[in-house]
Design a protein around this motif. Sequence first.
Motif, short mmCIF file in Angstrom:
data_model
loop_
_atom_site.label_atom_id
_atom_site.label_comp_id
_atom_site.label_asym_id
_atom_site.label_seq_id
_atom_site.Cartn_x
_atom_site.Cartn_y
_atom_site.Cartn_z
N ARG A 65 0.84 -1.53 -0.17
CA ARG A 65 -0.13 -0.31 0.12
C ARG A 65 0.65 1.13 0.11
N ASP A 66 0.15 2.55 -0.51
CA ASP A 66 0.81 3.72 -0.34
C ASP A 66 1.73 4.26 1.33
N GLY A 67 2.83 4.38 1.25
CA GLY A 67 3.26 4.17 2.77
C GLY A 67 4.04 2.77 3.31
N THR A 68 4.35 2.23 1.93
CA THR A 68 5.19 0.38 2.41
C THR A 68 6.25 0.59 1.95
N TYR A 69 6.84 -0.12 2.94
CA TYR A 69 8.83 0.19 3.06
C TYR A 69 9.08 -1.28 1.84
N SER A 115 1.91 14.17 13.75
CA SER A 115 0.87 13.09 14.55
C SER A 115 1.79 11.74 14.10
N PRO A 116 2.37 11.05 15.42
CA PRO A 116 2.87 9.88 15.54
C PRO A 116 1.96 9.05 15.14
N PRO A 117 2.16 7.93 14.32
CA PRO A 117 0.59 6.19 14.76
C PRO A 117 0.60 6.55 15.98
N GLU A 131 11.46 5.54 12.61
CA GLU A 131 11.75 6.51 11.32
C GLU A 131 11.15 7.77 11.05
N VAL A 132 11.72 8.53 10.77
CA VAL A 132 10.47 9.18 10.45
C VAL A 132 11.20 10.18 9.72
N ILE A 133 10.13 11.15 8.46
CA ILE A 133 10.49 11.57 7.34
C ILE A 133 10.31 12.75 7.26
N VAL A 164 6.57 11.83 7.23
CA VAL A 164 5.77 10.20 7.62
C VAL A 164 6.76 9.48 8.68
N TRP A 165 5.74 8.73 8.93
CA TRP A 165 6.62 7.44 10.53
C TRP A 165 6.45 6.29 10.05
#
Lengths: 280, 106
Positions: A120-124, B52-54, B62-64, B77-78
């Motif tokens: 999915r979007d956001g998957t590594y 807003s962290p998960p 990891e944060v971007i 992105v978290w």
Amino acid sequence: MYSNSQFEPNSAFSGGGFMSSQPSQAYETSSSTAKNRDFQGLVPVTVKQITESAQSGGEKSGIVINGVELTNVSLVGLVCDKDVSKVTEVRFSLDDGTGTIDCKRWVNESFDAREMESVRDGTYVRLNGHLKTFQGKKQLLVFSVRPIMDFNEVTFHYIECIHFYSQNSDSQFGQQVGDVTQSHTVSSQGVSNTNQATTLNPVMSSQNNDGNGRKNLDDMILDYLKQPVCAAREQGVHLDDIAQQLKVPKNKIEDVIRSLEADGQIYSTIDEYHFKHVEL
Amino acid sequence: MDTSSPSVFVNGALLRRFVGQKVRTVIQVMGSDMGSVVGKSTDDLQIFVRGSPPPSLTTYLEVIGIADSENSIRAEVWTNFGDSFDALNYNELCKLANGEFKHLFI
């Protein structure tokens, strides 16, 4: 090594099921891999490297990165803009932090569909694909997309990119052998350079174990033995002399000597400590 | 193909070089609330991450996002990097990616 063990390049990609079901792709793929089959399998790269790569000839030719013609590449990054509006293909972008690249996965078998569902979007993901230029734009025809479970693979991928780059760029070669002695001079040059010097050493020393540094030592020993003075000696050169001349510890030399001997590049002469190189 | 906004690999010390730019880093989570996470960088410096962290976080995260200051990031992105991530390796990668092999990354 994740990618090496899981994707034995030649066997994995020389005739997959997906190729036979798309005639036009299959033709191009097989013609270009045939050229490079002996040469490179799956090469770890960053998107930045792909962007800066050159085309060796027309649209159907391979893409050259760092002087090496590539067809199949391996990347790690985040999936974004996944588009499943078409039945036969899934399109998405891969963002690896150095840039983004358009990717296309043909969905022919239920296996392909299943694999793409978990992405999915956001998957590594770890992605393997065929690098191609289409209408002047580089894109990846993906044949494997796997969500990353152990995130050390992310670090590993980039280290592997650096490793592959170092192995294939001539300018790097000389640096690696004399590395330990060089670090002192470099570190005295200022703060930014100190960073570099300290980072270099651990990686370089680990490379020594897995082959790269040793390759240099291989060459050094061979070059030394090929010198006319040494070649002229009938009984060959003693291990201790080689170690002394090259200023490398004897135990280090010994391992390399054994592997060179096993490769048939050198042979022992009057006893198991004297060596000559094999003249071709 | 777009390499116009790369996110640079950074550790705590490298973060200050990229204030105002997009970065990525891995931290060891020390504490978190609704709008922020405090963590330890791979080179043992404290980093504040806003955004807003998960809902659930693993040990490594990891944060971007954009580097706000020399010790804070506004994350977009978290990604949870699990509980057994090798921070030392990552730290070395950050240094390589900003040093000798910078041109492979940015």
